[in-house]
Motif scaffolding. Structure first.
Motif, PDB file in Angstrom:
ATOM      1  N   LYS A  39       0.840  -1.186   0.000  1.00 51.84           N
ATOM      2  CA  LYS A  39       0.000   0.000   0.000  1.00 51.84           C
ATOM      3  C   LYS A  39       0.882   1.247   0.000  1.00 51.84           C
ATOM      4  O   LYS A  39       1.935   1.272   0.636  1.00 51.84           O
ATOM      5  CB  LYS A  39      -0.895  -0.001   1.232  1.00 51.84           C
ATOM      6  N   PRO A  40       0.462   2.287  -0.691  1.00 48.00           N
ATOM      7  CA  PRO A  40       1.266   3.511  -0.700  1.00 48.00           C
ATOM      8  C   PRO A  40       1.219   4.209   0.656  1.00 48.00           C
ATOM      9  O   PRO A  40       0.252   4.065   1.417  1.00 48.00           O
ATOM     10  CB  PRO A  40       0.591   4.361  -1.782  1.00 48.00           C
ATOM     11  N   PHE A  41       2.261   4.953   0.952  1.00 50.57           N
ATOM     12  CA  PHE A  41       2.281   5.806   2.137  1.00 50.57           C
ATOM     13  C   PHE A  41       1.345   6.970   1.832  1.00 50.57           C
ATOM     14  O   PHE A  41       1.492   7.652   0.824  1.00 50.57           O
ATOM     15  CB  PHE A  41       3.704   6.296   2.396  1.00 50.57           C
ATOM     16  N   ARG A  42       0.397   7.223   2.728  1.00 52.28           N
ATOM     17  CA  ARG A  42      -0.650   8.215   2.434  1.00 52.28           C
ATOM     18  C   ARG A  42      -0.422   9.480   3.263  1.00 52.28           C
ATOM     19  O   ARG A  42      -0.380   9.454   4.495  1.00 52.28           O
ATOM     20  CB  ARG A  42      -2.030   7.637   2.728  1.00 52.28           C
ATOM     21  N   VAL A  43      -0.286  10.592   2.542  1.00 55.84           N
ATOM     22  CA  VAL A  43      -0.051  11.890   3.180  1.00 55.84           C
ATOM     23  C   VAL A  43      -1.168  12.851   2.796  1.00 55.84           C
ATOM     24  O   VAL A  43      -1.548  12.937   1.621  1.00 55.84           O
ATOM     25  CB  VAL A  43       1.293  12.496   2.741  1.00 55.84           C
ATOM     26  N   ILE A  95      -8.768  18.177   8.579  1.00 53.64           N
ATOM     27  CA  ILE A  95      -7.764  17.409   9.337  1.00 53.64           C
ATOM     28  C   ILE A  95      -8.402  16.180   9.969  1.00 53.64           C
ATOM     29  O   ILE A  95      -7.872  15.063   9.877  1.00 53.64           O
ATOM     30  CB  ILE A  95      -7.123  18.304  10.423  1.00 53.64           C
ATOM     31  N   ARG A  96      -9.555  16.366  10.571  1.00 58.13           N
ATOM     32  CA  ARG A  96     -10.250  15.244  11.216  1.00 58.13           C
ATOM     33  C   ARG A  96     -10.703  14.207  10.182  1.00 58.13           C
ATOM     34  O   ARG A  96     -10.608  13.002  10.410  1.00 58.13           O
ATOM     35  CB  ARG A  96     -11.445  15.763  12.023  1.00 58.13           C
ATOM     36  N   ASP A  97     -11.189  14.671   9.051  1.00 53.30           N
ATOM     37  CA  ASP A  97     -11.635  13.750   7.999  1.00 53.30           C
ATOM     38  C   ASP A  97     -10.488  12.885   7.489  1.00 53.30           C
ATOM     39  O   ASP A  97     -10.646  11.672   7.286  1.00 53.30           O
ATOM     40  CB  ASP A  97     -12.261  14.525   6.834  1.00 53.30           C
ATOM     41  N   TYR A  98      -9.327  13.499   7.260  1.00 51.76           N
ATOM     42  CA  TYR A  98      -8.181  12.726   6.774  1.00 51.76           C
ATOM     43  C   TYR A  98      -7.730  11.697   7.806  1.00 51.76           C
ATOM     44  O   TYR A  98      -7.390  10.561   7.460  1.00 51.76           O
ATOM     45  CB  TYR A  98      -7.019  13.658   6.419  1.00 51.76           C
ATOM     46  N   ALA A  99      -7.729  12.087   9.067  1.00 49.22           N
ATOM     47  CA  ALA A  99      -7.344  11.140  10.119  1.00 49.22           C
ATOM     48  C   ALA A  99      -8.341   9.987  10.192  1.00 49.22           C
ATOM     49  O   ALA A  99      -7.956   8.823  10.335  1.00 49.22           O
ATOM     50  CB  ALA A  99      -7.251  11.854  11.463  1.00 49.22           C
ATOM     51  N   SER A 100      -9.612  10.298  10.055  1.00 47.13           N
ATOM     52  CA  SER A 100     -10.660   9.268  10.093  1.00 47.13           C
ATOM     53  C   SER A 100     -10.556   8.324   8.904  1.00 47.13           C
ATOM     54  O   SER A 100     -10.952   7.163   8.989  1.00 47.13           O
ATOM     55  CB  SER A 100     -12.051   9.920  10.099  1.00 47.13           C
ATOM     56  N   ALA A 121      -5.619  15.597  17.555  1.00 52.04           N
ATOM     57  CA  ALA A 121      -4.602  14.535  17.576  1.00 52.04           C
ATOM     58  C   ALA A 121      -4.838  13.471  18.647  1.00 52.04           C
ATOM     59  O   ALA A 121      -4.658  12.273  18.364  1.00 52.04           O
ATOM     60  CB  ALA A 121      -3.211  15.147  17.721  1.00 52.04           C
ATOM     61  N   PRO A 122      -5.248  13.812  19.874  1.00 55.90           N
ATOM     62  CA  PRO A 122      -5.463  12.766  20.877  1.00 55.90           C
ATOM     63  C   PRO A 122      -6.579  11.780  20.508  1.00 55.90           C
ATOM     64  O   PRO A 122      -6.588  10.652  21.021  1.00 55.90           O
ATOM     65  CB  PRO A 122      -5.833  13.555  22.136  1.00 55.90           C
ATOM     66  N   ASP A 123      -7.476  12.180  19.620  1.00 59.09           N
ATOM     67  CA  ASP A 123      -8.562  11.277  19.207  1.00 59.09           C
ATOM     68  C   ASP A 123      -8.076  10.213  18.227  1.00 59.09           C
ATOM     69  O   ASP A 123      -8.800   9.249  17.951  1.00 59.09           O
ATOM     70  CB  ASP A 123      -9.703  12.079  18.555  1.00 59.09           C
ATOM     71  N   PRO A 125      -4.733   8.332  18.142  1.00 60.95           N
ATOM     72  CA  PRO A 125      -3.395   8.051  18.683  1.00 60.95           C
ATOM     73  C   PRO A 125      -2.481   7.265  17.752  1.00 60.95           C
ATOM     74  O   PRO A 125      -1.270   7.264  17.950  1.00 60.95           O
ATOM     75  CB  PRO A 125      -3.693   7.259  19.961  1.00 60.95           C
ATOM     76  N   ASP A 126      -3.030   6.614  16.732  1.00 59.48           N
ATOM     77  CA  ASP A 126      -2.201   5.840  15.809  1.00 59.48           C
ATOM     78  C   ASP A 126      -1.868   6.599  14.535  1.00 59.48           C
ATOM     79  O   ASP A 126      -1.190   6.069  13.650  1.00 59.48           O
ATOM     80  CB  ASP A 126      -2.906   4.527  15.450  1.00 59.48           C
ATOM     81  N   THR A 127      -2.355   7.820  14.413  1.00 61.28           N
ATOM     82  CA  THR A 127      -2.102   8.658  13.240  1.00 61.28           C
ATOM     83  C   THR A 127      -1.033   9.691  13.568  1.00 61.28           C
ATOM     84  O   THR A 127      -1.040  10.283  14.646  1.00 61.28           O
ATOM     85  CB  THR A 127      -3.387   9.387  12.801  1.00 61.28           C
ATOM     86  N   SER A 128      -0.122   9.905  12.644  1.00 63.78           N
ATOM     87  CA  SER A 128       0.894  10.943  12.819  1.00 63.78           C
ATOM     88  C   SER A 128       0.392  12.259  12.246  1.00 63.78           C
ATOM     89  O   SER A 128      -0.191  12.297  11.154  1.00 63.78           O
ATOM     90  CB  SER A 128       2.194  10.557  12.110  1.00 63.78           C
ATOM     91  N   PHE A 129       0.632  13.320  12.991  1.00 67.15           N
ATOM     92  CA  PHE A 129       0.292  14.665  12.542  1.00 67.15           C
ATOM     93  C   PHE A 129       1.569  15.508  12.533  1.00 67.15           C
ATOM     94  O   PHE A 129       2.484  15.274  13.318  1.00 67.15           O
ATOM     95  CB  PHE A 129      -0.730  15.320  13.479  1.00 67.15           C
ATOM     96  N   ALA A 130       1.627  16.475  11.632  1.00 73.37           N
ATOM     97  CA  ALA A 130       2.731  17.431  11.614  1.00 73.37           C
ATOM     98  C   ALA A 130       2.133  18.807  11.411  1.00 73.37           C
ATOM     99  O   ALA A 130       1.151  18.962  10.679  1.00 73.37           O
ATOM    100  CB  ALA A 130       3.719  17.102  10.498  1.00 73.37           C
ATOM    101  N   TRP A 131       2.716  19.789  12.069  1.00 72.85           N
ATOM    102  CA  TRP A 131       2.191  21.145  11.871  1.00 72.85           C
ATOM    103  C   TRP A 131       3.309  22.173  11.991  1.00 72.85           C
ATOM    104  O   TRP A 131       4.346  21.937  12.603  1.00 72.85           O
ATOM    105  CB  TRP A 131       1.058  21.439  12.850  1.00 72.85           C
ATOM    106  N   GLY A 132       3.097  23.303  11.389  1.00 77.11           N
ATOM    107  CA  GLY A 132       4.056  24.390  11.443  1.00 77.11           C
ATOM    108  C   GLY A 132       3.407  25.665  10.906  1.00 77.11           C
ATOM    109  O   GLY A 132       2.287  25.630  10.406  1.00 77.11           O
TER     110      GLY A 132
END
Length: 339
Positions: A39-43, A95-100, A121-123, A125-132
């Motif tokens: 499976k591709p890495f999904r970003v 952001i929430r939709d992509y994590a879901s 993010a706490p909802d 826990p198995d998803t990585s988030f990055a922000w800046g």
């Protein structure tokens, strides 16, 4: 109802007949097992402006496209984008939709998204988030943070700007006093006064990242006050660059290469290469680390690069001055203001 006689059934009957005619046993060989394609890495990227803004959002989008190419294309890395999310609530929903939806890495590319990410993010826990651009992970194990030491390139631009200015007045069009925008503005002012202690650096914050008209208005006001060199940061600077082009005033860019907006008047741009930190984040994820670390791009690590416009006749001594300044910042002998 009579069932259709399939090709597979026919092959089975034929095999039995051949075996019987041969009077012996047959040895069957199992078909090779098929291996499912990885499976591709999904970003997913959520950003406040368009991916072709020649500024903040494009700098991250270009970095992801570069990484995707290095990884082997779309089959290896899938990129989804929700851009032009000026409204923070809309960005939070994306952001929430992509994590879901199970994306591996969700990038909230905007300092204004920090509050939302802290709650989301706490909802997941198995998803990585990055922000800046910021250095705060909120103490969350699945959040990476990244920022740009934009004061470094800003300082270089300020040195060049003061060296080019004849009036000694330089204009800066800023958005809001946060993140890499403020760092760039502070760096530019410091570089200009380091080069010319008598330089008059006029700074105008519009209060908006996206209002092109306000940026244009601020640029006109600064030119009216005697500025013969301009710079600015954030996606709204396309308005200010248009004014610089119309009035024949040299422009210094940041975040992305802005040469094409005013090919005869953009002197140079500080270009962000977010792939420097994004590659490291993806590598860490592959090793099992899904967050909790902060990163900075700067001149020394190649995350920030000064791109000179070949179409602008930059005097040789001014370019050398810039190169010497880059070297000094990289080796620590020159210290721009730090936040």
């Amino acid at each position: 109802m009579r069932r259709p006689f399939t090709i597979g059934a026919f092959a089975l009957v034929l095999a039995l007949v051949v075996a019987a005619c041969g009077g012996g046993t047959t040895e069957t060989t199992a078909a090779p097992a098929t291996t499912a394609a990885p499976k591709p890495f999904r970003v997913a990227l959520v950003a406040p402006s368009a991916i072709n803004d020649l500024a903040f959002t494009q700098s991250m989008y270009d970095a992801l496209i570069s990484i995707q190419s290095d990884m082997g294309g779309e089959s290896a890395m899938e990129i989804a984008v929700t851009d032009s999310t000026f409204v923070v609530e809309d960005a939070a929903a994306a952001i929430r939709d992509y994590a879901s939806s199970g994306y591996d890495l969700v990038i909230a590319h905007g300092s204004q998204y920090g509050g939302s990410l802290k709650e989301i993010a706490p909802d997941f826990p198995d998803t990585s988030f990055a922000w800046g651009t910021a250095g705060d992970t909120f103490g969350l194990p699945n959040v990476f943070a990244y920022e740009a030491a934009s004061e470094e390139g800003g300082y270089v631009m300020g040195v060049m700007g003061a060296a080019l200015s004849k009036s000694g007045v330089l204009g800066v069009v800023g958005p809001i006093e946060v993140g890499d925008a403020k760092r760039y503005v502070d760096g530019f002012a410091a570089g200009a006064t380091a080069q010319d202690p008598n330089a008059d650096v006029k700074i105008n914050y519009t209060g908006s990242f996206s209002d092109v008209a306000l940026a244009a208005e601020a640029a006109r006001a600064e030119i009216g006050a005697g500025a013969d060199v301009l710079t600015g940061t954030a996606q709204m600077v396309v308005g200010a660059i248009g004014v610089a082009k119309d009035d024949g005033v040299p422009w210094f860019g940041t975040q992305a290469d802005q040469t094409q907006l005013a090919p005869s008047f953009v002197v140079a741009s500080q270009v962000y290469h977010w792939e420097v930190v994004m590659k490291e984040i993806i590598d860490l994820m592959g090793q099992g680390t899904i967050g909790g670390k902060s990163f900075t791009i700067d001149l020394a690590n190649g995350g920030e690069v000064i791109s000179y416009n070949p179409g602008y006749a930059l005097p040789t001594d001014v370019k050398q001055l810039a190169e010497d300044t880059v070297k000094g910042i990289s080796d620590g002998s020159i210290n721009p203001p730090r936040p």
